[in-house]
Design an enzyme around this catalytic site. Structure first.
Site, PDB file in Angstrom:
ATOM      1  N   TYR A 280       0.839  -1.200   0.000  1.00 48.31           N
ATOM      2  CA  TYR A 280       0.000   0.000   0.000  1.00 48.31           C
ATOM      3  C   TYR A 280       0.874   1.250   0.000  1.00 48.31           C
ATOM      4  O   TYR A 280       2.014   1.234   0.474  1.00 48.31           O
ATOM      5  CB  TYR A 280      -0.943   0.011   1.204  1.00 48.31           C
ATOM      6  CG  TYR A 280      -0.283  -0.077   2.552  1.00 48.31           C
ATOM      7  CD1 TYR A 280       0.248   1.050   3.183  1.00 48.31           C
ATOM      8  CD2 TYR A 280      -0.195  -1.294   3.219  1.00 48.31           C
ATOM      9  CE1 TYR A 280       0.846   0.975   4.425  1.00 48.31           C
ATOM     10  CE2 TYR A 280       0.407  -1.381   4.454  1.00 48.31           C
ATOM     11  CZ  TYR A 280       0.916  -0.247   5.062  1.00 48.31           C
ATOM     12  OH  TYR A 280       1.513  -0.341   6.297  1.00 48.31           O
TER      13      TYR A 280
ATOM     14  N   HIS B 170       3.665  -7.064   4.303  1.00 42.80           N
ATOM     15  CA  HIS B 170       4.209  -7.343   5.629  1.00 42.80           C
ATOM     16  C   HIS B 170       3.101  -7.656   6.612  1.00 42.80           C
ATOM     17  O   HIS B 170       1.936  -7.303   6.413  1.00 42.80           O
ATOM     18  CB  HIS B 170       5.042  -6.162   6.153  1.00 42.80           C
ATOM     19  CG  HIS B 170       4.250  -4.918   6.371  1.00 42.80           C
ATOM     20  ND1 HIS B 170       3.885  -4.062   5.346  1.00 42.80           N
ATOM     21  CD2 HIS B 170       3.715  -4.378   7.507  1.00 42.80           C
ATOM     22  CE1 HIS B 170       3.186  -3.060   5.838  1.00 42.80           C
ATOM     23  NE2 HIS B 170       3.055  -3.215   7.147  1.00 42.80           N
TER      24      HIS B 170
END
Length: 232
Positions: free
Chosen positions: A142, A155
Site C-alpha cells: 500500500y 508485511h
C-alpha cells in the site's frame, strides 16, 4: 533483556531520517529509567485467557457471507531465547492489511476496497515447544506518504507479550523476493546484516495440500540471532 552490545546492534535506531516519523518521535534526551512497581511485575497478562476458537485463523474469524479474498497463507514459527530454548505460553498477536493493501481502521483512507470477511487481526498462545501458527491472507502492498512513490512491502505486524503487559515486543515480517524491500526505510533502517531475520521463508512442510502456502517466521528474543524489534 540482554545487555550484550551485539543485541543492540541488531536493533534499528530510534532516529532514522529516511523514515520520516522517527524524526518526530525519537527521543532527543537520554532516557530516564523508571523503577517497576509491584503491579507491573506481578500483574496479570492481558489476553491470555481470552483466546477463542478461530482467533488464529483470519480466514474464518471475521466471515460474514463468505471467505475473504486473496491468497491464503499459513505463517508458523517458534519463539525462543538466545540458547534456542522455547518460550511457551506466550501471547502472539498479529495485524495486517487485507489482500488489497488496506487496514480495517478509520485512519487508513487508502483508495482500495475493504473486505467484509476479513478483519486483519489474530492471536494465539505458543505451545510447550514455543510454536505458533496462523492462517491468513497474504497482505497487499500500500502507498504511504513517507517519500515520493512510497509503497510499503507486503508485511505482517507481530506482537509478543511476556509475563506482564509492560513486556511487549513488536516487529514486522516480510516475504522473500519482494522488490519493495530495497526502497522501504522501515526495513532499510535495520542494520544490513540482520535484515534477513525479518524475512520469512517458504516452507513446504507448513504448506497444506489444496489450501494454503506455508511460510516460517521464527522469533528469537535475545542473542546473536535476535529478531529486530521496533520498540527495543
Amino acid at each position: 533483556m540482554s545487555q550484550n552490545k551485539r543485541d543492540w546492534d541488531v536493533q534499528p535506531p530510534f532516529l532514522y531520517p529516511d523514515y520520516k516519523s522517527t524524526v518526530l518521535r525519537a527521543p532527543s534526551r537520554p532516557l530516564v529509567p523508571i523503577k517497576h512497581t509491584l503491579s507491573e511485575l506481578t500483574g496479570p497478562v492481558y489476553g491470555h485467557d481470552l483466546i477463542r476458537p478461530f482467533d488464529n485463523d483470519l480466514t474464518m474469524n471475521a466471515r460474514v457471507n463468505g471467505a475473504p479474498l486473496g491468497e491464503r497463507i499459513i505463517v508458523a514459527g517458534k519463539v525462543t531465547d538466545e540458547r534456542g530454548r522455547p518460550i511457551s505460553n506466550t501471547l502472539v498477536e498479529l495485524w495486517q492489511a487485507n489482500a488489497s493493501g488496506r487496514y480495517v481502521h478509520k485512519v487508513d483512507q487508502h483508495d482500495a476496497p475493504l473486505d467484509p470477511n476479513f478483519f486483519g487481526g489474530g492471536r494465539c498462545l505458543t505451545d510447550s515447544e514455543g510454536n505458533y501458527k496462523f492462517y491468513t491472507i497474504k497482505p497487499g502492498a500500500y502507498p504511504w506518504g513517507n517519500h515520493p512513490k512510497a509503497w510499503r512491502p507486503n508485511h505482517i505486524h507481530f506482537s509478543l507479550f511476556g509475563n506482564q503487559i509492560t513486556s511487549r515486543l513488536v516487529t514486522q515480517m516480510y516475504f522473500p523476493g519482494d522488490p519493495l524491500l530495497d526502497y522501504d526505510p522501515v526495513f532499510q533502517g535495520v542494520p544490513e546484516k540482520y535484515r534477513h531475520l525479518l524475512i520469512s521463508n517458504f516452507d513446504l512442510g507448513v504448506t497444506e495440500q489444496d489450501f494454503a502456502i506455508g511460510f516460517r517466521f521464527d522469533m528469537v528474543l535475545r542473542g546473536d540471532n535476535e529478531t529486530p524489534f521496533e520498540n527495543r
